[in-house]
Design an enzyme around this catalytic site. Sequence first.
Site, PDB file in Angstrom:
ATOM      1  N   ASP A  31     -25.794  -5.436   4.942  1.00 38.21           N
ATOM      2  CA  ASP A  31     -24.934  -5.909   3.830  1.00 38.21           C
ATOM      3  C   ASP A  31     -24.352  -7.161   3.716  1.00 38.21           C
ATOM      4  O   ASP A  31     -24.887  -7.975   4.380  1.00 38.21           O
ATOM      5  CB  ASP A  31     -23.586  -4.527   4.104  1.00 38.21           C
ATOM      6  CG  ASP A  31     -23.431  -3.613   2.733  1.00 38.21           C
ATOM      7  OD1 ASP A  31     -22.818  -4.515   2.206  1.00 38.21           O
ATOM      8  OD2 ASP A  31     -23.511  -2.793   2.313  1.00 38.21           O
ATOM      9  N   SER A  73     -24.479   3.040  -2.408  1.00 39.80           N
ATOM     10  CA  SER A  73     -24.148   2.448  -1.960  1.00 39.80           C
ATOM     11  C   SER A  73     -23.771   3.342  -0.568  1.00 39.80           C
ATOM     12  O   SER A  73     -22.667   3.175   0.939  1.00 39.80           O
ATOM     13  CB  SER A  73     -23.294   1.349  -2.395  1.00 39.80           C
ATOM     14  OG  SER A  73     -23.802  -0.357  -2.366  1.00 39.80           O
ATOM     15  N   HIS A 121     -17.878  -4.693   1.010  1.00 37.14           N
ATOM     16  CA  HIS A 121     -19.216  -3.419   0.635  1.00 37.14           C
ATOM     17  C   HIS A 121     -19.646  -3.290   1.735  1.00 37.14           C
ATOM     18  O   HIS A 121     -19.241  -1.927   2.542  1.00 37.14           O
ATOM     19  CB  HIS A 121     -19.135  -4.155  -0.116  1.00 37.14           C
ATOM     20  CG  HIS A 121     -20.708  -3.458  -0.842  1.00 37.14           C
ATOM     21  ND1 HIS A 121     -21.804  -2.941  -0.343  1.00 37.14           N
ATOM     22  CD2 HIS A 121     -21.288  -2.880  -1.903  1.00 37.14           C
ATOM     23  CE1 HIS A 121     -22.570  -1.780  -0.643  1.00 37.14           C
ATOM     24  NE2 HIS A 121     -22.223  -1.751  -2.132  1.00 37.14           N
TER      25      HIS A 121
END
Length: 541
Positions: free
Chosen positions: A73, A464, A294
């Site tokens: 990621d 996600s 994220h």
Amino acid sequence: MLPAASLPFSRLALLGLLSLAALSARAQTPEQVRRWQHLDLQADGVPGISADKAYRELLANRKPAPVLVAVIDSGIDSTHQDLKALLWRKPTEVADNGLDDDHNGYVDDVRGWNFLGGKDGQNIAVETLEQTRIVAQYRAQFEGAKRKKLSPEDQVKFDQYERAKKSFEKDLDAENKQLAVLKEAFASNTFSFAKMKTALNVAVLDTAVLRQAMVSRPDVPSAKSLYAYLRRTHFGSTDEELKALDEALTHSRNRVEKSLNPAYNPRPLVGDDVNNLTETGYGNPDSQGPDASHGTHCAGIIAGVRGNGLGADGVAGGPVRVMSVRSTPSGDERDKDVANAIRYAVDNGAQIISMSFGKDFSPDKALVDAAMQYADQKGVLLVHAAGNSSLDTDREQNFPSSRYLNGQDIANELTVGASSRLNTPALTATFSNYGQQTVDLFAPGVDIYSSTPANTYSTYSGTSMAAPVVAGVAAVLKSYFPQLTALQLKQVIMQSAVPYHTRVYKPGTKQLVDFATLSKTGGIVNLYEAVKLADRMTAVK
């Protein structure tokens, strides 16, 4: 997302980052709403994964084994209060001594690796989109060329260039329009909020002030509409709203000026040869990177410490550990980095790899395919987000895809769509990709509350978020049933998915379809049912 024309104030959001939805189900406490993905349909009226029920009824008196999950990621905040105790640390490497102590080709990789960094410690934050890179690479060669006059080999490249150019021009036009809307909304809201602060003689315009003004200041009628707007969009104050809007504005500006700019190329910062697809060892050990929002959110969904009263609970608990491998910038990841990230995770002991990224073009897909085959050979399960483009991936491409170049299904990969906490036509996330042949199942991915950098927590939406939910389920199964292979984990997760036949909106449309037609299983991942099935599969006969 564009602001609703009927609203006097604008909230802009990015899929996978800030959620717009204010959802409701059976009456629940704010705490239940924040952790809805762990709830149960029968007990709570919410189509969650029944994690609480599984721990309470099936796992309470069992001893879990260690499991390592790699998160490929944007990076993970290694100091976060809900994550630092569970982050992987390599015992064979000495931190900051400038040596490759375990001779794996990566210097000082104590907490993972960053394929987006340079030896001098600098990092790429924003990259170009893959279609931008294709346009930049081939524009001089193919612009104005006649296909029939090209060699067969160049015709393949020409066709890719034409597809990429069409996508690039469409995206650039849309982003320029989005940027204009965001600029106008930010300027308008800044002016409106400042004017109301002056009228009410306050420095902070929050819901408490507005609620009082609705009664005490009838001469400021807009206080009521602003109060309703902030409540509806979950902002505590106008300052919070402007902060979110400013972040969206920055993201959009970066898209126009960098991600969709063929002249922009940050890769020299890394110092590798982008044309050498066999190259390894480049990058640096900064597995957190410049913006770990994220990745930190995904890590928290998988294994944020359960039951500590802080922020949010992960799906997996106990001895599950998380490895950070950074290959995903703002923009599109490169196939070379993805392939190297998968191999790095596998070689360093990951049993499950969570991959919440995707793109429209994959010029070096064969390289990623080979890395996935390597993971398969080593018994590693891959969990991948289906994508946020409302596409039927049986017909449209999204990469990494669920099939190899030869059309064969990737046996050790699970592809995950996103569902919401409403068992209504809104059960399927409006943004989620889907596909009866190419998406395996769905998982909670709308309004998911999890960890973000600097000991904060945020609510994000996207496939996600759905992928790490499934990676977390896989980690629990592997922890309590360590004898299960990667293929058996996939089998258990798919066969135990709870089927839904709710009439839902096909993503991106107002067409009602059976939820069960949107994936292979027709269901939503469920930890309780998965544990029961794993029990039956592993029972001594």
